[in-house]
Motif scaffolding. Structure first.
Motif, PDB file in Angstrom:
ATOM      1  N   LEU A   1      -2.123   5.184 -13.676  1.00 42.98           N
ATOM      2  CA  LEU A   1      -1.736   3.833 -14.054  1.00 42.98           C
ATOM      3  C   LEU A   1      -0.296   3.549 -13.634  1.00 42.98           C
ATOM      4  O   LEU A   1       0.039   2.439 -13.206  1.00 42.98           O
ATOM      5  CB  LEU A   1      -1.896   3.642 -15.568  1.00 42.98           C
ATOM      6  CG  LEU A   1      -3.338   3.560 -16.078  1.00 42.98           C
ATOM      7  CD1 LEU A   1      -3.349   3.557 -17.603  1.00 42.98           C
ATOM      8  CD2 LEU A   1      -4.042   2.315 -15.538  1.00 42.98           C
TER       9      LEU A   1
ATOM     10  N   ASP B   1      -7.639   2.619  -7.468  1.00 36.89           N
ATOM     11  CA  ASP B   1      -8.413   1.895  -8.475  1.00 36.89           C
ATOM     12  C   ASP B   1      -9.713   2.627  -8.799  1.00 36.89           C
ATOM     13  O   ASP B   1     -10.110   2.739  -9.969  1.00 36.89           O
ATOM     14  CB  ASP B   1      -8.710   0.472  -8.001  1.00 36.89           C
ATOM     15  CG  ASP B   1      -7.472  -0.406  -8.012  1.00 36.89           C
ATOM     16  OD1 ASP B   1      -6.576  -0.153  -8.848  1.00 36.89           O
ATOM     17  OD2 ASP B   1      -7.382  -1.334  -7.192  1.00 36.89           O
ATOM     18  N   SER B   2     -10.386   3.112  -7.767  1.00 35.97           N
ATOM     19  CA  SER B   2     -11.613   3.877  -7.998  1.00 35.97           C
ATOM     20  C   SER B   2     -11.314   5.156  -8.762  1.00 35.97           C
ATOM     21  O   SER B   2     -12.102   5.578  -9.625  1.00 35.97           O
ATOM     22  CB  SER B   2     -12.283   4.209  -6.661  1.00 35.97           C
ATOM     23  OG  SER B   2     -12.694   3.038  -5.984  1.00 35.97           O
TER      24      SER B   2
ATOM     25  N   SER C   1       0.817  -1.210   0.000  1.00 35.82           N
ATOM     26  CA  SER C   1       0.000   0.000   0.000  1.00 35.82           C
ATOM     27  C   SER C   1       0.845   1.252   0.000  1.00 35.82           C
ATOM     28  O   SER C   1       0.468   2.267  -0.552  1.00 35.82           O
ATOM     29  CB  SER C   1      -0.907   0.009   1.232  1.00 35.82           C
ATOM     30  OG  SER C   1      -1.735  -1.124   1.234  1.00 35.82           O
TER      31      SER C   1
ATOM     32  N   ARG D   1      -7.675   5.715  -2.749  1.00 33.53           N
ATOM     33  CA  ARG D   1      -8.504   4.808  -3.550  1.00 33.53           C
ATOM     34  C   ARG D   1      -8.092   4.895  -5.013  1.00 33.53           C
ATOM     35  O   ARG D   1      -8.831   5.410  -5.856  1.00 33.53           O
ATOM     36  CB  ARG D   1      -9.974   5.145  -3.353  1.00 33.53           C
ATOM     37  CG  ARG D   1     -10.464   4.906  -1.927  1.00 33.53           C
ATOM     38  CD  ARG D   1     -11.870   5.411  -1.711  1.00 33.53           C
ATOM     39  NE  ARG D   1     -11.922   6.867  -1.768  1.00 33.53           N
ATOM     40  CZ  ARG D   1     -13.054   7.558  -1.941  1.00 33.53           C
ATOM     41  NH1 ARG D   1     -14.192   6.927  -2.117  1.00 33.53           N
ATOM     42  NH2 ARG D   1     -13.036   8.877  -1.953  1.00 33.53           N
TER      43      ARG D   1
ATOM     44  N   GLU E   1       2.063  -2.521  -7.657  1.00 34.75           N
ATOM     45  CA  GLU E   1       2.140  -3.964  -7.883  1.00 34.75           C
ATOM     46  C   GLU E   1       3.551  -4.507  -7.727  1.00 34.75           C
ATOM     47  O   GLU E   1       3.737  -5.679  -7.392  1.00 34.75           O
ATOM     48  CB  GLU E   1       1.607  -4.277  -9.289  1.00 34.75           C
ATOM     49  CG  GLU E   1       0.096  -4.044  -9.405  1.00 34.75           C
ATOM     50  CD  GLU E   1      -0.389  -4.108 -10.842  1.00 34.75           C
ATOM     51  OE1 GLU E   1       0.480  -4.178 -11.749  1.00 34.75           O
ATOM     52  OE2 GLU E   1      -1.608  -4.087 -11.051  1.00 34.75           O
TER      53      GLU E   1
ATOM     54  N   ARG F   1      -0.262   2.721 -10.035  1.00 32.92           N
ATOM     55  CA  ARG F   1      -0.740   1.363  -9.755  1.00 32.92           C
ATOM     56  C   ARG F   1       0.313   0.312 -10.117  1.00 32.92           C
ATOM     57  O   ARG F   1       0.488  -0.682  -9.408  1.00 32.92           O
ATOM     58  CB  ARG F   1      -2.035   1.089 -10.517  1.00 32.92           C
ATOM     59  CG  ARG F   1      -2.678  -0.227 -10.113  1.00 32.92           C
ATOM     60  CD  ARG F   1      -4.090  -0.352 -10.638  1.00 32.92           C
ATOM     61  NE  ARG F   1      -4.142  -0.424 -12.082  1.00 32.92           N
ATOM     62  CZ  ARG F   1      -5.273  -0.517 -12.795  1.00 32.92           C
ATOM     63  NH1 ARG F   1      -6.425  -0.528 -12.161  1.00 32.92           N
ATOM     64  NH2 ARG F   1      -5.249  -0.566 -14.096  1.00 32.92           N
ATOM     65  N   GLU F   2       1.033   0.556 -11.228  1.00 24.76           N
ATOM     66  CA  GLU F   2       2.101  -0.365 -11.609  1.00 24.76           C
ATOM     67  C   GLU F   2       3.184  -0.403 -10.539  1.00 24.76           C
ATOM     68  O   GLU F   2       3.722  -1.460 -10.208  1.00 24.76           O
ATOM     69  CB  GLU F   2       2.692   0.053 -12.951  1.00 24.76           C
ATOM     70  CG  GLU F   2       1.763  -0.217 -14.148  1.00 24.76           C
ATOM     71  CD  GLU F   2       2.343   0.310 -15.448  1.00 24.76           C
ATOM     72  OE1 GLU F   2       3.517   0.745 -15.423  1.00 24.76           O
ATOM     73  OE2 GLU F   2       1.638   0.294 -16.461  1.00 24.76           O
TER      74      GLU F   2
ATOM     75  N   ILE G   1      -8.946   5.629 -10.978  1.00 22.89           N
ATOM     76  CA  ILE G   1      -8.704   5.301 -12.393  1.00 22.89           C
ATOM     77  C   ILE G   1     -10.025   5.065 -13.109  1.00 22.89           C
ATOM     78  O   ILE G   1     -10.224   5.523 -14.243  1.00 22.89           O
ATOM     79  CB  ILE G   1      -7.773   4.082 -12.500  1.00 22.89           C
ATOM     80  CG1 ILE G   1      -6.355   4.466 -12.022  1.00 22.89           C
ATOM     81  CG2 ILE G   1      -7.729   3.546 -13.923  1.00 22.89           C
ATOM     82  CD1 ILE G   1      -5.420   3.291 -11.895  1.00 22.89           C
ATOM     83  N   ARG G   2     -10.932   4.360 -12.456  1.00 21.53           N
ATOM     84  CA  ARG G   2     -12.248   4.150 -13.080  1.00 21.53           C
ATOM     85  C   ARG G   2     -12.973   5.471 -13.279  1.00 21.53           C
ATOM     86  O   ARG G   2     -13.647   5.683 -14.303  1.00 21.53           O
ATOM     87  CB  ARG G   2     -13.080   3.203 -12.216  1.00 21.53           C
ATOM     88  CG  ARG G   2     -12.603   1.760 -12.256  1.00 21.53           C
ATOM     89  CD  ARG G   2     -13.627   0.824 -11.643  1.00 21.53           C
ATOM     90  NE  ARG G   2     -13.808   1.057 -10.227  1.00 21.53           N
ATOM     91  CZ  ARG G   2     -13.105   0.434  -9.279  1.00 21.53           C
ATOM     92  NH1 ARG G   2     -12.164  -0.440  -9.617  1.00 21.53           N
ATOM     93  NH2 ARG G   2     -13.330   0.678  -8.004  1.00 21.53           N
TER      94      ARG G   2
ATOM     95  N   ARG H   1      -4.574  10.030 -16.220  1.00 18.79           N
ATOM     96  CA  ARG H   1      -4.782   8.584 -16.309  1.00 18.79           C
ATOM     97  C   ARG H   1      -3.442   7.858 -16.423  1.00 18.79           C
ATOM     98  O   ARG H   1      -3.224   6.826 -15.766  1.00 18.79           O
ATOM     99  CB  ARG H   1      -5.663   8.258 -17.511  1.00 18.79           C
ATOM    100  CG  ARG H   1      -5.975   6.768 -17.660  1.00 18.79           C
ATOM    101  CD  ARG H   1      -6.935   6.519 -18.818  1.00 18.79           C
ATOM    102  NE  ARG H   1      -7.216   5.091 -18.960  1.00 18.79           N
ATOM    103  CZ  ARG H   1      -6.429   4.245 -19.620  1.00 18.79           C
ATOM    104  NH1 ARG H   1      -5.317   4.690 -20.218  1.00 18.79           N
ATOM    105  NH2 ARG H   1      -6.747   2.966 -19.706  1.00 18.79           N
TER     106      ARG H   1
ATOM    107  N   GLN I   1      -7.879   9.749  -5.253  1.00 19.87           N
ATOM    108  CA  GLN I   1      -6.471   9.405  -5.097  1.00 19.87           C
ATOM    109  C   GLN I   1      -5.879  10.026  -3.842  1.00 19.87           C
ATOM    110  O   GLN I   1      -4.975   9.471  -3.230  1.00 19.87           O
ATOM    111  CB  GLN I   1      -5.661   9.792  -6.348  1.00 19.87           C
ATOM    112  CG  GLN I   1      -5.522  11.280  -6.632  1.00 19.87           C
ATOM    113  CD  GLN I   1      -4.278  11.912  -6.013  1.00 19.87           C
ATOM    114  OE1 GLN I   1      -3.557  11.255  -5.277  1.00 19.87           O
ATOM    115  NE2 GLN I   1      -4.048  13.170  -6.302  1.00 19.87           N
TER     116      GLN I   1
END
Length: 487
Positions: free
Chosen positions: A478, A445-446, A14, A443, A485, A481-482, A448-449, A474, A439
Motif C-alpha cells: 500500500l 494492484d493485482s 510508473s 503488477r 500516486e 502504491r501511495e 495487493i488484491r 500489505r 510485484q
C-alpha cells in the motif's frame, strides 16, 4: 509476457514503484525493514540508494511488458561474467540484477541502480566470450561513473521522466521496434538530449576506458571491444545504414574507436583466459531460443561462428531433445559431461532434458547427484524444485523456499514456490508467493488484491505466522502504491 505496441503510456508515475527485495520465507522469521523510500533528493544530485530503488522499479515495469528469456543456465552464466568484471569496474559492493530478453535484436543496456539487460541477440552476434565481455564491461563503466545521475545533475526534476522515456524505448526495441523505440525515447526527452549531447560523447569514452581496463584485469583481450564495435559498424553498413539497437544508444565514431584502439594496445592482460567452451554452449542455447521455429538455422549460425565441435554436439543434442529423441540427447550430453566434468551446466542440461521429457524421477536423481557435487547450483536447484512438484510437493516447497531467499528478484522462482505451496497445503503462503511474483513483474494492484486473498485464507486456517507476514507485506505494498500516486 506480451509485447507492447505503445510504451509511452508507461510514464513517470510508473517508475515511482520503488520496491525492495522480497521478504524471507522461513515461516517463523520476522519481517525486515521495508521502509517507504524517498524518490526525491534534497541535494543537487541523486543519491545511490535512490538510484537502486528507481532501477528496481524500472526493472519491474520492463518485466511486465518485455519478452523475457527464461533460461536459468544462461542467466547464471551472464551473472557470473558480470561478477568477474565487477571488481575491476569500480563497482565493488554494488548489487547488480541481470535480466535476459528474448529478442534477436543486438542490444544490451544498463540502468541506474545496477540493472543489466542482455538480449539473446547479443549472443548471436558475439562469436567469442571476450566480445560479450566487452559490451558488459562498457555498460558497467556507465554505471561505475554514474553517468545517468551526473547527466541529471543539471536538471534533477527530469530524472523520472527520462527513465520513463528510456523504458519506453527499450520496450519497443525489445519487441522489434528498433528505430521507433529509440525515436520515442529521444523525442520525449529532446531538450535533455540536446543539452547533454557533448557530455554523453564524453560519457561513452569514459565507459570505454573503464571497460577496457576491466576487461584486461579480468583476463580478456581489450582489443575485443574494438573488434566488436567495428563489426557492428560493418553490420550497419551492410544493412543500409540502419545500425543495431546498441549503436543507436551508444554511437561509435572513428575518434572514439581510435581512442579505444590506442588504449587497448597499451593494456597488458592479467592472467589471460583460455577460450571458453561454456560461452559457446550458452551461445548455442541463445541461438536455439532465437531460431526456435527452425533449429537448423541455429546449428548453421553456430558453425559459421567457428564454435568448438563440442558446442555443436551440445546444440545437436538439444535439438534432438526438442524432437522427442530424449535417449539420444541424454547420451550425448552425458558424454560431454564426462569429458568436461568442471562444467556444471552440462549435467544441469541433462536433468533439464529429462524433465522436459516427463522423466521426473530421472530429473530428480540427476539434480540431486549434481547438487552433491556443487551445492547451491542455482539452475540445478530450480530444476530439482520443479521436478519435485510432480513427486513430493512438500520437499519442493523446502527447495524452492530456500532458492527464493537466494533469488529474491527472480519472478519465476516465486511462480514455482506458489505452486509448491498450493500442492503442499500451504495455501496462505501460496497466495503470498503469488503476490510477490506479481510485484516483481510490476503488477502492484493485482499483488495487493492477492494479499487480501492470502489474509483471508491465513485467518481461516488460524496460521498466525502467515497472517502477520501477509499484513506486513500489505502495508508495504500500500505504501508503494501511495508513492506511485504522488508521482
Amino acid at each position: 509476457m506480451h509485447r507492447t505496441t505503445s510504451c509511452l503510456a508507461v510514464g513517470a508515475l510508473s517508475l515511482a514503484l520503488a520496491l525492495p527485495a522480497t521478504g524471507q520465507w522461513i515461516d517463523n522469521r520476522s519481517s525486515g525493514d521495508y521502509g517507504l523510500p524517498s524518490l526525491t533528493s534534497s541535494g543537487s544530485q541523486a543519491v545511490s540508494g535512490e538510484e537502486v530503488r528507481l532501477g528496481r522499479a524500472w526493472l519491474r515495469q520492463f518485466r511486465a511488458r518485455a519478452p523475457g528469456w527464461d533460461d536459468p543456465i544462461a542467466q547464471e552464466y551472464v551473472e557470473s561474467l558480470v561478477a568477474r568484471l565487477l571488481p575491476h569496474s569500480g563497482l565493488v559492493g554494488t548489487t547488480t540484477v541481470v535480466t535476459l530478453v528474448e529478442s534477436r535484436m543486438l542490444n544490451a543496456f544498463a540502468v541506474p541502480g545496477g540493472v543489466i539487460g542482455v538480449n539473446a541477440g547479443l549472443f548471436a552476434f558475439a562469436d567469442e566470450e571476450a566480445a560479450l565481455a566487452s559490451v558488459l564491461a562498457h555498460e558497467l563503466g556507465h554505471l561505475s561513473q554514474r553517468h545517468h545521475a551526473r547527466g541529471q545533475a543539471r536538471a534533477e526534476q527530469t530524472q523520472i521522466p527520462a527513465m520513463a522515456a528510456m523504458l519506453a524505448g527499450m520496450l519497443i526495441a525489445a519487441g522489434g521496434g528498433g528505430d521507433a523505440g529509440i525515436g520515442v525515447a529521444m523525442g520525449s526527452q529532446a531538450a535533455f538530449i540536446q543539452d547533454q549531447l557533448a557530455y554523453s560523447r564524453r560519457f561513452e569514452q569514459e565507459a570505454d576506458r573503464i571497460g577496457l581496463q576491466a576487461m584486461a584485469r579480468a583476463g580478456y583481450d581489450p582489443q575485443a571491444m574494438v573488434r566488436m564495435f567495428r563489426a557492428m559498424q560493418r553490420m550497419a553498413s551492410l544493412q543500409g545504414g540502419n545500425p543495431p539497437e546498441f549503436l543507436l544508444t551508444h554511437p561509435v565514431t572513428e575518434s572514439r574507436l581510435s581512442d579505444a584502439q590506442d588504449r587497448a594496445s597499451q593494456l597488458g592482460i592479467d592472467s589471460p583466459r583460455d577460450p571458453s567452451l561454456q560461452y559457446a554452449l550458452v551461445r548455442a542455447r541463445a541461438l536455439l531460443a532465437i531460431h526456435s521455429r527452425d533449429p537448423r538455422q541455429a546449428a548453421t549460425r553456430l558453425a559459421q561462428g567457428g564454435a568448438p565441435e563440442d558446442a555443436r554436439r551440445y546444440l545437436a543434442a538439444l535439438i534432438d531433445a526438442e524432437r522427442g529423441e530424449t535417449d539420444a540427447a541424454l547420451r550425448e550430453i552425458d558424454a560431454l559431461a564426462r569429458a568436461h566434468p568442471d562444467l556444471a551446466m552440462l549435467p544441469a542440461s541433462a536433468a533439464e532434458v529429462a524433465f522436459e521429457a516427463g522423466r521426473y524421477d530421472d530429473a530428480i536423481e540427476r539434480s540431486r547427484r549434481q547438487l552433491r557435487l556443487m551445492p547451491g547450483h542455482v539452475p540445478t536447484s530450480r530444476l530439482l524444485g520443479e521436478a519435485l512438484l510432480q513427486r513430493d510437493p512438500d520437499e519442493a516447497w523446502r527447495v524452492l523456499r530456500d532458492l527464493s531467499e537466494r533469488r529474491p528478484e527472480d519472478p519465476q522462482v516465486f511462480t514455482l514456490l506458489a505452486e509448491a505451496a498450493g500442492r503442499s497445503d500451504r495455501e496462505a503462503w501460496g497466495h503470498l508467493a503469488r503476490a510477490e511474483q506479481m510485484q516483481l513483474t510490476g503488477r502492484i494492484d493485482s499483488a495487493i488484491r492477492q494479499l487480501g486473498v492470502a489474509k483471508g485464507v491465513a485467518e481461516r486456517e488460524g496460521d498466525t505466522t502467515a497472517a502477520s507476514r501477509i499484513e506486513q507485506r500489505r502495508k508495504d505494498f500500500l505504501g508503494y502504491r501511495e508513492t506511485l500516486e504522488k508521482f
